[in-house]
Design a protein around this motif. Structure first.
Motif, mmCIF file in Angstrom:
data_model
loop_
_atom_site.group_PDB
_atom_site.id
_atom_site.type_symbol
_atom_site.label_atom_id
_atom_site.label_comp_id
_atom_site.label_asym_id
_atom_site.label_seq_id
_atom_site.Cartn_x
_atom_site.Cartn_y
_atom_site.Cartn_z
ATOM 1 N N PHE A 17 0.816 -1.210 0.000
ATOM 2 C CA PHE A 17 0.000 0.000 0.000
ATOM 3 C C PHE A 17 0.854 1.267 0.000
ATOM 4 N N HIS A 18 2.154 1.126 0.309
ATOM 5 C CA HIS A 18 3.037 2.294 0.355
ATOM 6 C C HIS A 18 3.395 2.725 -1.061
ATOM 7 N N GLU A 19 3.025 3.950 -1.431
ATOM 8 C CA GLU A 19 3.268 4.441 -2.780
ATOM 9 C C GLU A 19 4.700 4.954 -2.914
ATOM 10 N N CYS A 20 5.246 4.854 -4.131
ATOM 11 C CA CYS A 20 6.641 5.227 -4.364
ATOM 12 C C CYS A 20 6.798 6.668 -4.820
ATOM 13 N N GLU A 21 5.718 7.421 -4.783
ATOM 14 C CA GLU A 21 5.771 8.845 -5.095
ATOM 15 C C GLU A 21 4.588 9.529 -4.421
ATOM 16 N N ALA A 22 4.637 10.855 -4.383
ATOM 17 C CA ALA A 22 3.503 11.586 -3.818
ATOM 18 C C ALA A 22 2.247 11.288 -4.632
ATOM 19 N N ASN A 23 1.124 11.175 -3.953
ATOM 20 C CA ASN A 23 -0.126 10.834 -4.625
ATOM 21 C C ASN A 23 -0.511 11.938 -5.616
ATOM 22 N N ASP A 51 3.887 11.469 0.643
ATOM 23 C CA ASP A 51 3.076 12.683 0.680
ATOM 24 C C ASP A 51 3.616 13.657 1.736
ATOM 25 N N ILE A 52 4.188 13.125 2.801
ATOM 26 C CA ILE A 52 4.793 13.978 3.828
ATOM 27 C C ILE A 52 5.969 14.752 3.250
ATOM 28 N N HIS A 53 6.814 14.078 2.490
ATOM 29 C CA HIS A 53 7.944 14.746 1.841
ATOM 30 C C HIS A 53 7.442 15.869 0.932
ATOM 31 N N TRP A 54 6.385 15.589 0.179
ATOM 32 C CA TRP A 54 5.837 16.583 -0.745
ATOM 33 C C TRP A 54 5.326 17.809 0.008
#
Length: 212
Positions: A17-23, A51-54
């Motif tokens: 479920f962990h995405e490899c880029e911001a949604n 998403d936190i990084h973004w």
């Protein structure tokens, strides 16, 4: 489903479920929250989402709640910072200048512990909870955030084909659990590429929730 379900997922690194880029839907619709730089955004059940990084790279502060200590340790490692850690009630509070993550059961998080937030971004929390818990969660979330505006992303699919999580949360349910607290605006429905878990046709629905 109990809290140990998600803790085991992280312990076993079963995090598809962990995405490899911001949604992409966050990137597209975040501006609809009309936040100024420096605003504090709360991510319930945040994991180590990019998403936190973004959000940080775009000048926002982040607060989050997460069950798994492993997820949050990895988050701060990937951010390249060493957090301060202290106990707050039943939770552990991991913090740096612009990030506050509360590790433990979100239902143990109070408004006083969380502090003021300007908006909520929920991509992974509501859909992670079984139906019997979703109304309780929605009530708790609106209480601890003082009904902060919310960008909500839900999956919708045939629940008889796939058990979940993530679970299917349709338009009727969103209106049922949030309609008394917010003015709801449906923004977009997009097909999940290759289906959910490659097994089931699904849509991602985007909602903007503002105080009514």
């Amino acid at each position: 489903m109990d809290t140990s379900f998600w803790i085991r997922k992280w312990e076993k690194n079963e995090i598809a479920f962990h995405e490899c880029e911001a949604n992409p839907l966050l990137v597209k619709y975040f501006k609809e929250l009309s936040l100024v730089k420096g605003s504090r955004v709360f991510l319930p059940l945040c994991g180590k989402t990019l998403d936190i990084h973004w959000l940080l790279s775009n000048g926002y502060c982040v607060a989050g709640a997460e069950l798994s200590k492993i997820a949050i340790q990895q988050l701060f490692e990937e951010l390249g910072v060493i957090p301060k850690i202290k106990g707050v009630g039943e939770l552990d509070h991991y913090s740096t200048n612009n990030v506050d993550i509360f590790v433990g059961d979100i239902f143990d998080l109070s408004r006083e512990m969380l502090g003021p937030v300007d908006a909520i971004y929920d991509r992974a929390a509501l859909v992670a909870l079984p139906e019997k818990m979703r109304n309780q969660y929605a009530v708790h979330l609106t209480n601890i955030t003082d009904k902060a505006p919310q960008l909500l992303i839900c999956y919708e699919y045939d629940q008889s084909v796939l058990e979940g999580p993530p679970f299917s949360v349709n338009h009727e349910e969103v209106n049922k659990i949030y309609g008394d607290s917010y003015d709801l605006k449906f923004m977009e429905s997009t097909n999940v590429l290759d289906g959910l878990k490659g097994q089931c046709a699904a849509k991602e629905n985007v909602w903007l929730l503002k105080k009514d």
